[in-house]
Design a protein around this motif. Structure first.
Motif, short mmCIF file in Angstrom:
data_model
loop_
_atom_site.label_atom_id
_atom_site.label_comp_id
_atom_site.label_asym_id
_atom_site.label_seq_id
_atom_site.Cartn_x
_atom_site.Cartn_y
_atom_site.Cartn_z
N ILE A 1 -2.31 12.56 -70.10
CA ILE A 1 -3.71 12.42 -70.52
C ILE A 1 -4.56 13.04 -69.43
O ILE A 1 -4.36 12.76 -68.23
CB ILE A 1 -4.10 10.95 -70.71
N VAL A 2 -5.52 13.89 -69.79
CA VAL A 2 -6.33 14.64 -68.81
C VAL A 2 -7.78 14.20 -68.91
O VAL A 2 -8.35 14.12 -70.00
CB VAL A 2 -6.22 16.15 -69.04
N GLY A 3 -8.38 13.90 -67.76
CA GLY A 3 -9.77 13.46 -67.75
C GLY A 3 -10.58 14.05 -66.62
O GLY A 3 -10.05 14.73 -65.73
N ILE A 4 -11.87 13.78 -66.66
CA ILE A 4 -12.81 14.15 -65.61
C ILE A 4 -13.38 12.86 -65.04
O ILE A 4 -13.77 11.96 -65.79
CB ILE A 4 -13.96 15.02 -66.16
N ILE A 5 -13.45 12.76 -63.71
CA ILE A 5 -14.17 11.67 -63.04
C ILE A 5 -15.13 12.33 -62.06
O ILE A 5 -14.70 12.96 -61.09
CB ILE A 5 -13.23 10.71 -62.30
N THR A 6 -16.43 12.22 -62.31
CA THR A 6 -17.40 12.96 -61.52
C THR A 6 -18.66 12.17 -61.27
O THR A 6 -19.09 11.39 -62.13
CB THR A 6 -17.74 14.30 -62.23
N ASN A 7 -19.24 12.35 -60.10
CA ASN A 7 -20.53 11.75 -59.77
C ASN A 7 -21.63 12.63 -60.34
O ASN A 7 -22.24 13.44 -59.64
CB ASN A 7 -20.70 11.63 -58.25
N SER A 8 -21.88 12.49 -61.64
CA SER A 8 -22.83 13.39 -62.28
C SER A 8 -23.36 12.75 -63.56
O SER A 8 -23.10 11.59 -63.85
CB SER A 8 -22.18 14.74 -62.56
N ASP A 9 -24.13 13.56 -64.30
CA ASP A 9 -24.78 13.05 -65.50
C ASP A 9 -24.22 13.70 -66.76
O ASP A 9 -23.18 14.35 -66.74
CB ASP A 9 -26.31 13.24 -65.40
#
Length: 294
Positions: free
Chosen positions: A157-165
């Motif tokens: 499973i591929v995801g994004i974890i980012t300090n953003s909006d």
């Protein structure tokens, strides 16, 4: 690359940071800001001065401030409603973050009686929501093509974890990556159908299965709670035990933050910014291909 291969005894949840890891500005942000401002007959500043103001003088709203903004809008709990509300807020010159940064960046260069043009704010917000403002690193699309083939049999499973909006999914989509509708809001998965995503499309055809934004969750990396939220909610979409690996370009936020949450982590050090060599550093996504044995 000194890192040994990741032994995939169990299915993998593989997450990435976004800015500086997968994409970067087409031109320096200050140059793009200044170019748009001059288009609207503003002057009296250099690109370098705008850059200093953006970095040092322009306040960048924190996750807590963004959460407070959305609470005031009555949209704290629903990611889908926030996405639908975004264009309306842009029209009003408010988006919970970006419009504030733009205004404050240019404030030192404008008379008190002259606000920054509303149309210029909309143009900059639009630019930095798409491929107009950003571009992928050249190794990203080849890597995700290989990863997509591997996902069909590995259960990754591929995801994004980012300090953003909320702009991150639209940026990734405009740059040619297929982004699924799942968004982690900290307590549950929401399904958000942004432009470019077709409801009911095949999940196996997506490069990125889910997106986790500090903007939605209420915590920023390196706070382990943003990683904990993903790990906890992963059980809701897949019942298999799995390993968790996060890849990003910031040693503190990405590597140490993930490790504090019990994840494996890899530092993507494209520009050799970190002098200390260790087993957790790669130079590009070709190294990650080898690490994951894709």
């Amino acid at each position: 690359m000194a890192h040994s291969s990741h032994s995939r005894r169990r299915p993998l949840c593989l997450t990435f940071d976004a800015f500086g890891t997968l994409f970067h500005p087409r031109q320096p942000i200050a140059t793009q800001y200044a170019t748009v401002a001059r288009k609207y007959s503003l002057s009296g500043f250099t690109d370098e001065e705008i850059g200093r103001s953006f970095k040092d003088g322009g306040p960048h709203p924190s996750t807590a401030q963004l959460s407070s903004f959305w609470a005031e809008e009555g949209l704290l709990s629903s990611v889908q409603e926030r996405v639908e509300k975004t264009s309306e807020l842009w029209e009003d010159g408010r988006d919970g973050g970006g419009a504030v940064v733009i205004r404050e960046t240019f404030r030192p260069f404008l008379p008190a009686s002259k606000p920054f043009p509303h149309e210029a704010i909309l143009e900059l917000l639009t630019r930095f929501s798409s491929s107009e403002g950003y571009k992928l690193y050249p190794d990203v699309l080849p890597f995700f093509r290989r990863l997509r083939r591997d996902k069909q049999h590995s259960g990754t499973i591929v995801g994004i974890i980012t300090n953003s909006d909320a702009r991150v999914p639209s940026i990734l989509t405009s740059l040619g990556l297929s982004v699924g509708p799942l968004r982690c809001n900290g307590t549950q998965w929401d399904e958000v159908y942004d432009a470019g995503h077709v409801e009911g499309s095949d999940p196996e055809a997506e490069d990125i299965d889910f997106v986790t934004l500090s903007y939605d969750v209420g915590f920023e990396k390196p706070d382990r709670r943003i990683f904990d939220a993903v790990k906890r909610l992963m059980q809701q979409i897949k019942d298999k035990d799995r390993d968790f690996l996060h890849v990003g370009d910031d040693s503190e936020k990405d590597v140490k933050g993930a490790k504090a949450a019990g994840w494996e982590s890899v530092l993507l050090d494209r520009d050799t910014e970190y002098a200390v060599r260790n087993d957790d550093r790669i130079r590009d996504l070709a190294d990650l291909t080898k690490l994951l044995e894709l």
